[in-house]
Design a protein around this motif. Structure first.
Motif, PDB file in Angstrom:
ATOM      1  N   PRO A   1     -16.614 -31.634  13.683  1.00 20.74           N
ATOM      2  CA  PRO A   1     -16.042 -31.464  15.024  1.00 20.74           C
ATOM      3  C   PRO A   1     -14.971 -30.372  15.038  1.00 20.74           C
ATOM      4  O   PRO A   1     -14.034 -30.394  14.237  1.00 20.74           O
TER       5      PRO A   1
ATOM      6  N   THR B   1      -9.522 -25.333  26.879  1.00 16.70           N
ATOM      7  CA  THR B   1      -9.863 -25.927  25.583  1.00 16.70           C
ATOM      8  C   THR B   1     -11.222 -26.613  25.679  1.00 16.70           C
ATOM      9  O   THR B   1     -11.598 -27.105  26.751  1.00 16.70           O
ATOM     10  N   LYS B   2     -11.944 -26.601  24.566  1.00 12.07           N
ATOM     11  CA  LYS B   2     -13.266 -27.221  24.561  1.00 12.07           C
ATOM     12  C   LYS B   2     -13.624 -27.640  23.139  1.00 12.07           C
ATOM     13  O   LYS B   2     -13.280 -26.961  22.171  1.00 12.07           O
ATOM     14  N   ALA B   3     -14.299 -28.792  23.026  1.00 13.69           N
ATOM     15  CA  ALA B   3     -14.707 -29.318  21.721  1.00 13.69           C
ATOM     16  C   ALA B   3     -16.162 -28.968  21.449  1.00 13.69           C
ATOM     17  O   ALA B   3     -16.999 -28.945  22.365  1.00 13.69           O
TER      18      ALA B   3
ATOM     19  N   GLN C   1     -19.428 -29.279  18.216  1.00 14.26           N
ATOM     20  CA  GLN C   1     -19.867 -29.970  17.010  1.00 14.26           C
ATOM     21  C   GLN C   1     -21.032 -29.225  16.382  1.00 14.26           C
ATOM     22  O   GLN C   1     -21.806 -28.572  17.074  1.00 14.26           O
TER      23      GLN C   1
ATOM     24  N   GLU D   1     -16.601 -41.635  24.507  1.00 10.78           N
ATOM     25  CA  GLU D   1     -15.677 -41.982  25.579  1.00 10.78           C
ATOM     26  C   GLU D   1     -15.875 -43.435  25.994  1.00 10.78           C
ATOM     27  O   GLU D   1     -16.982 -43.962  25.999  1.00 10.78           O
TER      28      GLU D   1
ATOM     29  N   ASP E   1     -11.223 -31.396  15.020  1.00  5.45           N
ATOM     30  CA  ASP E   1     -10.764 -32.394  15.989  1.00  5.45           C
ATOM     31  C   ASP E   1     -11.604 -33.659  15.862  1.00  5.45           C
ATOM     32  O   ASP E   1     -12.555 -33.860  16.621  1.00  5.45           O
TER      33      ASP E   1
ATOM     34  N   ARG F   1     -12.416 -27.930  17.646  1.00  5.87           N
ATOM     35  CA  ARG F   1     -11.897 -27.637  18.990  1.00  5.87           C
ATOM     36  C   ARG F   1     -11.401 -26.197  19.039  1.00  5.87           C
ATOM     37  O   ARG F   1     -10.747 -25.725  18.112  1.00  5.87           O
TER      38      ARG F   1
ATOM     39  N   GLN G   1     -11.102 -36.581  16.783  1.00  2.30           N
ATOM     40  CA  GLN G   1     -11.080 -37.434  17.972  1.00  2.30           C
ATOM     41  C   GLN G   1     -12.239 -37.128  18.915  1.00  2.30           C
ATOM     42  O   GLN G   1     -12.681 -37.988  19.673  1.00  2.30           O
ATOM     43  N   SER G   2     -12.742 -35.901  18.865  1.00  2.00           N
ATOM     44  CA  SER G   2     -13.828 -35.523  19.774  1.00  2.00           C
ATOM     45  C   SER G   2     -15.151 -36.193  19.393  1.00  2.00           C
ATOM     46  O   SER G   2     -16.096 -36.195  20.182  1.00  2.00           O
TER      47      SER G   2
END
Length: 211
Positions: free
Chosen positions: A134, A151-153, A155, A202, A195, A136, A197-198
Motif C-alpha cells: 500500500p 492525496t490518494k492511496a 496498491q 472501510e 500507508d 499513498r 491503513q489504506s
C-alpha cells in the motif's frame, strides 16, 4: 538529366521521411511504465531512494514539484499475527528505492504521474505467496504549517518466490489538483510513503432503524 536527378533526390527524401515517421511512432506510443523506466535510467532497483528531485518534464511555465519519501513512511514491515515486526517474527519488509514524476496541465488542473520502485524481502517468519503493497501519494504545500492539496492511496501486488526478494513498480497515474497561482507552486512537493491503513476495508455505514 537535371530534372531526373532532382526527382530522384525528392523521392529519396520522401522515403526517408516515411521511415523517420515509422521509427518515431513507437516512441510516442510508449507506455507510461516504459517512460518511467527511462526516467529511472534503467539502473538497478537496489539503489536507495534520495530526496533529489527527478528531471522536470517540459511543461512550459508549469513547475513539477520534487518528489520525496515522507519521514517515517519509507518502510513497510509486517509481522506474524499478534507479533511485532522485529527479529524472527518479521514476515516481510518493503522498501522504496526509486522515484520519478512528470506533470501535465489541462484546463487549470495539473495531473501528476508518480513512478515508484522498491523491493519486498521475506523475513524469518516467512512471507505469504503474494504481498499487497500500500502506497499513498500526496501533493503538499510546504511552509510553516503544511497544507495537503491532494492525496490518494494506491496498491500493487507482489508475487513472492523462493528467493524471498522481489522488486515492485507502481505508477500512480491520476493524482490531480488545481494549478497553483503564480509562484505558489514553487512551495509544492510530492510526498510518497507506505500507508498500511489504506489496506483496511472501510467500515459499512450503520443501517437505518426502521420506523
Amino acid at each position: 538529366m537535371g530534372e531526373n536527378r532532382l526527382a530522384k533526390v525528392m523521392a529519396a527524401a520522401a522515403v526517408a521521411g516515411g521511415l523517420a515517421c515509422l521509427t518515431v511512432a513507437p516512441a510516442s506510443a510508449q507506455s507510461l511504465t516504459d517512460r518511467f523506466k527511462s526516467l529511472f535510467g534503467g539502473k538497478s532497483d537496489e539503489e536507495p531512494a534520495t530526496n533529489a528531485p527527478a528531471v522536470p518534464q517540459d511543461t512550459g511555465d508549469l513547475t513539477c514539484p520534487p518528489v520525496t519519501v515522507r519521514a517515517g513512511a519509507a518502510t513497510y514491515a509486517v509481522a506474524a499475527p499478534g507479533k511485532q515486526p522485529v527479529g524472527n517474527d518479521l514476515r516481510f519488509q518493503a522498501t522504496i528505492s526509486k522515484m520519478a514524476r512528470e506533470c501535465s496541465v489541462n484546463g487549470g488542473v495539473i495531473t501528476a504521474r508518480i513512478g515508484i520502485q522498491g523491493r519486498v524481502i521475506a523475513g524469518p517468519a516467512g512471507a505469504p505467496a503474494s504481498v499487497q503493497v500500500p502506497i499513498r501519494v500526496a501533493v503538499v504545500q510546504g511552509g510553516v504549517s503544511e497544507k495537503t492539496i491532494a492525496t490518494k492511496a494506491y496498491q500493487t501486488t507482489v508475487t513472492m518466490t523462493e528467493g524471498g526478494s522481489e522488486p515492485f513498480t507502481l505508477v500512480a497515474e491520476d493524482l490531480a489538483y488545481p494549478a497553483p497561482p503564480g509562484a505558489v507552486g514553487d512551495s509544492y512537493i510530492f510526498y510518497i510513503g507506505f500507508d498500511p491503513q489504506s489496506l483496511k476495508p472501510e467500515r459499512p455505514a450503520p443501517k437505518k432503524k426502521k420506523q
